[in-house]
Design a protein around this motif. Structure first.
Motif, PDB file in Angstrom:
ATOM      1  N   ASP A  10       0.847  -1.194   0.000  1.00 41.85           N
ATOM      2  CA  ASP A  10       0.000   0.000   0.000  1.00 41.85           C
ATOM      3  C   ASP A  10       0.882   1.244   0.000  1.00 41.85           C
ATOM      4  O   ASP A  10       2.098   1.167  -0.202  1.00 41.85           O
ATOM      5  N   ASP A  11       0.291   2.431   0.234  1.00 41.87           N
ATOM      6  CA  ASP A  11       1.062   3.662   0.112  1.00 41.87           C
ATOM      7  C   ASP A  11       2.134   3.830   1.188  1.00 41.87           C
ATOM      8  O   ASP A  11       3.000   4.689   1.079  1.00 41.87           O
ATOM      9  N   SER A  12       2.130   2.991   2.235  1.00 40.26           N
ATOM     10  CA  SER A  12       3.197   3.053   3.225  1.00 40.26           C
ATOM     11  C   SER A  12       4.533   2.617   2.630  1.00 40.26           C
ATOM     12  O   SER A  12       5.600   2.904   3.169  1.00 40.26           O
ATOM     13  N   VAL A  13       4.464   1.913   1.500  1.00 40.20           N
ATOM     14  CA  VAL A  13       5.684   1.434   0.838  1.00 40.20           C
ATOM     15  C   VAL A  13       6.389   2.566   0.107  1.00 40.20           C
ATOM     16  O   VAL A  13       7.612   2.571  -0.033  1.00 40.20           O
ATOM     17  N   GLY A  14       5.634   3.558  -0.366  1.00 43.37           N
ATOM     18  CA  GLY A  14       6.207   4.657  -1.135  1.00 43.37           C
ATOM     19  C   GLY A  14       5.345   4.966  -2.339  1.00 43.37           C
ATOM     20  O   GLY A  14       4.156   4.633  -2.376  1.00 43.37           O
ATOM     21  N   ASP A  15       5.958   5.609  -3.349  1.00 44.36           N
ATOM     22  CA  ASP A  15       5.201   5.972  -4.548  1.00 44.36           C
ATOM     23  C   ASP A  15       4.959   4.733  -5.408  1.00 44.36           C
ATOM     24  O   ASP A  15       5.387   3.626  -5.081  1.00 44.36           O
ATOM     25  N   TRP A  16       4.253   4.933  -6.532  1.00 43.83           N
ATOM     26  CA  TRP A  16       3.879   3.801  -7.357  1.00 43.83           C
ATOM     27  C   TRP A  16       5.092   3.033  -7.870  1.00 43.83           C
ATOM     28  O   TRP A  16       5.067   1.807  -7.962  1.00 43.83           O
ATOM     29  N   ASP A  17       6.182   3.729  -8.203  1.00 39.61           N
ATOM     30  CA  ASP A  17       7.373   3.022  -8.681  1.00 39.61           C
ATOM     31  C   ASP A  17       7.891   2.051  -7.621  1.00 39.61           C
ATOM     32  O   ASP A  17       8.278   0.915  -7.936  1.00 39.61           O
ATOM     33  N   ALA A  18       7.898   2.485  -6.363  1.00 40.77           N
ATOM     34  CA  ALA A  18       8.349   1.611  -5.275  1.00 40.77           C
ATOM     35  C   ALA A  18       7.373   0.466  -5.065  1.00 40.77           C
ATOM     36  O   ALA A  18       7.776  -0.695  -4.861  1.00 40.77           O
ATOM     37  N   ARG A  19       6.086   0.778  -5.125  1.00 38.87           N
ATOM     38  CA  ARG A  19       5.080  -0.273  -4.941  1.00 38.87           C
ATOM     39  C   ARG A  19       5.137  -1.285  -6.076  1.00 38.87           C
ATOM     40  O   ARG A  19       5.053  -2.493  -5.849  1.00 38.87           O
ATOM     41  N   ARG A  20       5.296  -0.777  -7.297  1.00 33.21           N
ATOM     42  CA  ARG A  20       5.354  -1.670  -8.459  1.00 33.21           C
ATOM     43  C   ARG A  20       6.561  -2.602  -8.380  1.00 33.21           C
ATOM     44  O   ARG A  20       6.451  -3.793  -8.693  1.00 33.21           O
ATOM     45  N   ALA A  21       7.703  -2.061  -7.960  1.00 37.00           N
ATOM     46  CA  ALA A  21       8.902  -2.900  -7.840  1.00 37.00           C
ATOM     47  C   ALA A  21       8.681  -4.026  -6.828  1.00 37.00           C
ATOM     48  O   ALA A  21       9.069  -5.181  -7.056  1.00 37.00           O
ATOM     49  N   ARG A  22       8.041  -3.694  -5.708  1.00 41.76           N
ATOM     50  CA  ARG A  22       7.771  -4.712  -4.689  1.00 41.76           C
ATOM     51  C   ARG A  22       6.783  -5.751  -5.212  1.00 41.76           C
ATOM     52  O   ARG A  22       6.974  -6.957  -5.022  1.00 41.76           O
ATOM     53  N   ILE A  23       5.723  -5.281  -5.870  1.00 37.08           N
ATOM     54  CA  ILE A  23       4.712  -6.202  -6.396  1.00 37.08           C
ATOM     55  C   ILE A  23       5.315  -7.122  -7.453  1.00 37.08           C
ATOM     56  O   ILE A  23       5.058  -8.334  -7.468  1.00 37.08           O
ATOM     57  N   THR A  24       6.134  -6.563  -8.343  1.00 38.90           N
ATOM     58  CA  THR A  24       6.777  -7.367  -9.389  1.00 38.90           C
ATOM     59  C   THR A  24       7.657  -8.451  -8.786  1.00 38.90           C
ATOM     60  O   THR A  24       7.639  -9.608  -9.229  1.00 38.90           O
ATOM     61  N   ALA A  25       8.419  -8.094  -7.750  1.00 35.79           N
ATOM     62  CA  ALA A  25       9.253  -9.089  -7.062  1.00 35.79           C
ATOM     63  C   ALA A  25       8.376 -10.178  -6.442  1.00 35.79           C
ATOM     64  O   ALA A  25       8.728 -11.361  -6.466  1.00 35.79           O
ATOM     65  N   GLY A  26       7.234  -9.779  -5.914  1.00 34.81           N
ATOM     66  CA  GLY A  26       6.320 -10.749  -5.321  1.00 34.81           C
ATOM     67  C   GLY A  26       5.726 -11.687  -6.350  1.00 34.81           C
ATOM     68  O   GLY A  26       5.616 -12.893  -6.118  1.00 34.81           O
ATOM     69  N   LEU A  27       5.336 -11.152  -7.505  1.00 35.16           N
ATOM     70  CA  LEU A  27       4.774 -11.992  -8.569  1.00 35.16           C
ATOM     71  C   LEU A  27       5.811 -12.992  -9.068  1.00 35.16           C
ATOM     72  O   LEU A  27       5.496 -14.161  -9.315  1.00 35.16           O
ATOM     73  N   GLU A  28       7.051 -12.531  -9.213  1.00 34.57           N
ATOM     74  CA  GLU A  28       8.113 -13.424  -9.696  1.00 34.57           C
ATOM     75  C   GLU A  28       8.420 -14.517  -8.679  1.00 34.57           C
ATOM     76  O   GLU A  28       8.771 -15.646  -9.054  1.00 34.57           O
ATOM     77  N   ALA A  29       8.276 -14.192  -7.390  1.00 31.69           N
ATOM     78  CA  ALA A  29       8.568 -15.172  -6.335  1.00 31.69           C
ATOM     79  C   ALA A  29       7.421 -16.149  -6.129  1.00 31.69           C
ATOM     80  O   ALA A  29       7.630 -17.257  -5.632  1.00 31.69           O
ATOM     81  N   GLY A  30       6.203 -15.737  -6.473  1.00 38.93           N
ATOM     82  CA  GLY A  30       5.052 -16.621  -6.312  1.00 38.93           C
ATOM     83  C   GLY A  30       4.217 -16.357  -5.080  1.00 38.93           C
ATOM     84  O   GLY A  30       3.647 -17.297  -4.504  1.00 38.93           O
ATOM     85  N   VAL A  31       4.107 -15.069  -4.650  1.00 38.54           N
ATOM     86  CA  VAL A  31       3.229 -14.778  -3.520  1.00 38.54           C
ATOM     87  C   VAL A  31       1.782 -15.058  -3.907  1.00 38.54           C
ATOM     88  O   VAL A  31       1.426 -15.083  -5.090  1.00 38.54           O
ATOM     89  N   ASP A  32       0.943 -15.258  -2.908  1.00 36.80           N
ATOM     90  CA  ASP A  32      -0.448 -15.635  -3.165  1.00 36.80           C
ATOM     91  C   ASP A  32      -1.377 -14.435  -3.264  1.00 36.80           C
ATOM     92  O   ASP A  32      -2.335 -14.449  -4.041  1.00 36.80           O
ATOM     93  N   VAL A  33      -1.109 -13.406  -2.446  1.00 40.98           N
ATOM     94  CA  VAL A  33      -2.005 -12.252  -2.351  1.00 40.98           C
ATOM     95  C   VAL A  33      -1.161 -10.983  -2.276  1.00 40.98           C
ATOM     96  O   VAL A  33      -0.123 -10.962  -1.598  1.00 40.98           O
ATOM     97  N   VAL A  34      -1.601  -9.942  -2.952  1.00 39.60           N
ATOM     98  CA  VAL A  34      -0.988  -8.622  -2.835  1.00 39.60           C
ATOM     99  C   VAL A  34      -1.993  -7.685  -2.180  1.00 39.60           C
ATOM    100  O   VAL A  34      -3.143  -7.600  -2.623  1.00 39.60           O
ATOM    101  N   LEU A  35      -1.571  -7.008  -1.104  1.00 41.03           N
ATOM    102  CA  LEU A  35      -2.441  -6.078  -0.379  1.00 41.03           C
ATOM    103  C   LEU A  35      -2.075  -4.654  -0.757  1.00 41.03           C
ATOM    104  O   LEU A  35      -0.954  -4.195  -0.497  1.00 41.03           O
ATOM    105  N   VAL A  36      -3.017  -3.939  -1.382  1.00 39.99           N
ATOM    106  CA  VAL A  36      -2.772  -2.587  -1.872  1.00 39.99           C
ATOM    107  C   VAL A  36      -3.909  -1.668  -1.441  1.00 39.99           C
ATOM    108  O   VAL A  36      -4.888  -2.097  -0.840  1.00 39.99           O
ATOM    109  N   ASP A  37      -3.770  -0.381  -1.779  1.00 45.41           N
ATOM    110  CA  ASP A  37      -4.882   0.550  -1.630  1.00 45.41           C
ATOM    111  C   ASP A  37      -5.796   0.419  -2.845  1.00 45.41           C
ATOM    112  O   ASP A  37      -5.389  -0.065  -3.905  1.00 45.41           O
TER     113      ASP A  37
END
Length: 387
Positions: A10-37
């Protein structure tokens, strides 16, 4: 219990670029759920296929975009409210705005609660009565509140524990032996995200009790249709699969990881036996080798009984000369299987890896034994004679 990894983005992570980088790493690793705003629901769906949980509602702080018109898979209540202590807790939980919103929200829901003290622990317990998922974030505490919640919250909700590292995730999954159903990871590190997913997989895996049986017969037979199972994973030197003509006794057959003067190693392959034989699959099931096809899951096991899953890339069926291997267990039961007559097919013995062509009567071979019948691959309480 099925474990899962949620990733906080969510926005506690930073701006969209920071959030996108984290989400992309999660998708590549195989996380089950992404929690966002709420505003990021569509953005996440554009990045890849994953379950999306979202903080929604008028109280959620929105910085750089309009609320999404796309519904999340899981609606989460508690941000910028009582759950994260933005709003003070009422003296009587019947007046809780978060609980009221939770009860009015349609679809799959989650409650987000920071455990600041015993009152917030009670809020989490109350929310668990209505939420499909109850997300608890520890503040200056380690195990005790999580133990309390695991003990007090029943099957009406999935408990999601907030963590920052893979080791914290391991602890959450192991607490009170039952463990949390899921973890919510708050980390930017791709390595930490990947390791947390690995911890999830380890928590899901079976650990099998393998035993040795004495070879009572080893004889050449005619040719049969033999199956090589090629996986989409590289197998370690002590790994293989459990295969056998009788479901109750499956022989450990090594992957072709060893070098040979005749052929190159195939560390993704198990030369598993004839088409009629069973192979063990994740979750304790079996399939006939003839049934396996690309995309199926098989169980990989090491000589200590640790298991993991592998995807079948392809199966090769060819007519080859075979050996019949029979072995007797301590209880007197005898099991057998057909293996190809070739130096590259190796089984595990008490003295180490041994080619089936060198196997002798009296050798002790490793296998998995369970005194149960099988019906369409599922264990059943039924009397079946295999011979």
């Amino acid at each position: 219990m099925t474990r899962s990894v949620w990733l906080k983005a969510d926005d506690s992570v930073g701006d969209w670029d920071a959030r996108r980088a984290r989400i992309t790493a999660g998708l590549e690793a195989g996380v089950d759920v992404v929690l966002v705003d709420e505003r990021d629901i569509e953005r996440v769906r554009e990045l890849g296929q994953v379950t999306v949980a979202a903080f929604t509602g008028d109280d959620v702080h929105v910085m750089d975009a309009e609320p999404s018109e796309v519904d999340p898979d899981i609606t989460v209540v508690g941000k910028d409210g009582e759950g994260d202590a933005t709003v003070d807790l009422p003296s009587d939980f019947s007046g809780s705005a978060d609980l009221t919103t939770l009860r009015r929200t349609e679809g799959t829901t989650g409650a987000y609660v920071r455990i600041l003290d015993k009152e917030y622990e009670t809020l989490a317990q109350e929310a668990a009565k209505d939420a499909d998922y109850t997300i608890v974030i520890g503040e200056d505490w380690n195990i005790i509140p999580l133990e309390n919640l695991i003990a007090r919250i029943g099957e009406e909700t999935d408990l999601v524990a907030g963590v920052r590292t893979a080791e914290e995730a391991r602890t959450a999954f192991e607490t009170l032996e039952l463990g949390a159903d899921a973890v919510l990871l708050d980390s930017d590190s791709p390595d930490e995200i990947r390791r947390t997913v690995e911890v999830r997989d380890e928590a899901e895996r079976e650990s099998l009790s393998l035993e040795y049986a004495t070879v009572t017969a080893i004889e050449q037979t005619g040719s049969a249709d033999r199956v090589c199972v090629d996986t989409g994973s590289m197998l370690d030197h002590d790994e293989g699969m459990l295969v056998g003509s009788m479901a109750r006794g499956l022989f450990f057959v090594h992957a072709e990881t060893a070098e040979s003067p005749y052929v190159a190693s195939r560390p993704f392959r198990v030369n598993a036996g004839a088409v009629h034989a069973y192979v063990r699959t994740p979750g304790g099931g079996t399939k006939y080798l003839a049934e396996l096809k690309s995309g199926d899951e098989v169980q990989v096991v090491d000589t200590q009984g640790h298991t993991r899953e592998a995807i079948v890339g392809r199966c090769k069926i060819e007519k080859r000369p075979m050996f019949r291997v029979e072995a007797e267990l301590e209880n007197g039961d005898r099991v057998e299987t057909l293996l190809q007559n070739a130096e590259t097919i190796k089984v595990a013995t008490e003295t180490g890896r041994k080619a089936v062509t060198d196997l002798e009567v009296g050798d002790e071979v490793l296998l998995y034994y369970e005194d149960t019948a099988r019906h369409f691959g599922e264990a059943v309480e039924e009397s079946i004679i295999e011979k």
